[in-house]
Write a protein that holds these residues in place. Structure first.
Motif, short mmCIF file in Angstrom:
data_model
loop_
_atom_site.label_atom_id
_atom_site.label_comp_id
_atom_site.label_asym_id
_atom_site.label_seq_id
_atom_site.Cartn_x
_atom_site.Cartn_y
_atom_site.Cartn_z
N ARG A 1 -1.69 10.83 -5.17
CA ARG A 1 -2.66 9.76 -5.38
C ARG A 1 -3.91 10.04 -4.56
O ARG A 1 -3.91 10.88 -3.65
CB ARG A 1 -2.08 8.40 -5.00
N THR B 1 0.81 -1.22 0.00
CA THR B 1 0.00 0.00 0.00
C THR B 1 0.84 1.27 0.00
O THR B 1 0.28 2.36 -0.08
CB THR B 1 -0.92 0.03 1.23
N ARG C 1 -6.76 4.48 0.29
CA ARG C 1 -6.20 3.19 -0.07
C ARG C 1 -5.85 2.34 1.16
O ARG C 1 -5.40 1.22 1.03
CB ARG C 1 -4.95 3.38 -0.94
#
Length: 215
Positions: free
Chosen positions: A79, A16, A83
């Protein structure tokens, strides 16, 4: 004003964290990781980090070189949030991360928790998501207490087996009152005799007490 706890946690981010990906690919630790969020609802996160030069790092996101220090280079990426990376999990508990770096395929996070309950909730959330979560150091402060009363617990003083004994005993409720498990039950879970469990527990507790009492 209340008490606070400074914690250093090691986490295997399980794919991740682009910084760990880039660091691992080059075999270089990362330094000086900075984070910021953008957008009216903070839907994106921007991060910058420094690696030793000597190759082009690769990650699951696009990396842009933003500064060349000669021996080291700074990279940036952006990003979407959400997540489930270790940093986002810690920040859910209003614990700003004050230091962050990667080394040996792991992410090391330093943050301040307002109290022990917040710290425990943060660690449990990390453990629910990631298979490897290691509490490396805890520093607890007391308001208006002299500096000599600050307590530093360094888990590196314990052997792997001693940490396993403490973690298993704690998870089974051995330290609770009334006890959730007795010594024999914890020993059975560990696959050792009761006397061996007692020896490991005594050695681990002795090291922790030495750290607390600065022996």
């Amino acid at each position: 004003m209340g008490t606070g706890i400074r914690a250093e946690i090691r986490v295997d981010p399980d794919g991740t964290c682009p910084i760990v990906e880039a660091s691992s690919g080059l075999g270089s630790p990362s330094y000086t990781i900075a984070r910021s969020v953008t957008g009216s609802t903070a839907e994106r996160v921007n991060e910058e980090f420094i690696l030793e030069s000597g190759g082009d790092p690769e990650a699951s996101v696009e990396l842009t070189e933003v500064f060349d220090y000669g021996a080291k280079r700074m990279y940036r990426f952006s990003r979407e949030r959400g997540r489930g990376c270790p940093c986002e999990i810690v920040e859910v508990f209003d614990c700003p991360i004050v230091d962050l770096h990667s080394r040996d395929d792991s992410l090391y996070l330093v943050f301040h928790a307002a109290d022990m309950d917040t710290l425990q909730e943060t660690i449990v959330s990390l453990q629910d998501r990631f298979s490897e979560v290691d509490v490396r150091r805890l520093l607890r402060s007391e308001h208006d207490a002299p500096e000599a009363n600050l307590v530093l617990l360094d888990r590196s003083r314990l052997t792997d087996r001693q940490r396993e004994v403490l973690e298993t005993a704690s998870s089974m409720g051995y330290f609770e009152h009334p006890k959730g498990a007795n010594a024999g039950e914890v020993a059975d879970e560990l696959g050792i005799t009761t006397s061996t469990f007692s020896e490991h527990l005594s050695a681990a507790q002795s090291k922790l007490m030495d750290a607390i009492l600065d022996v």
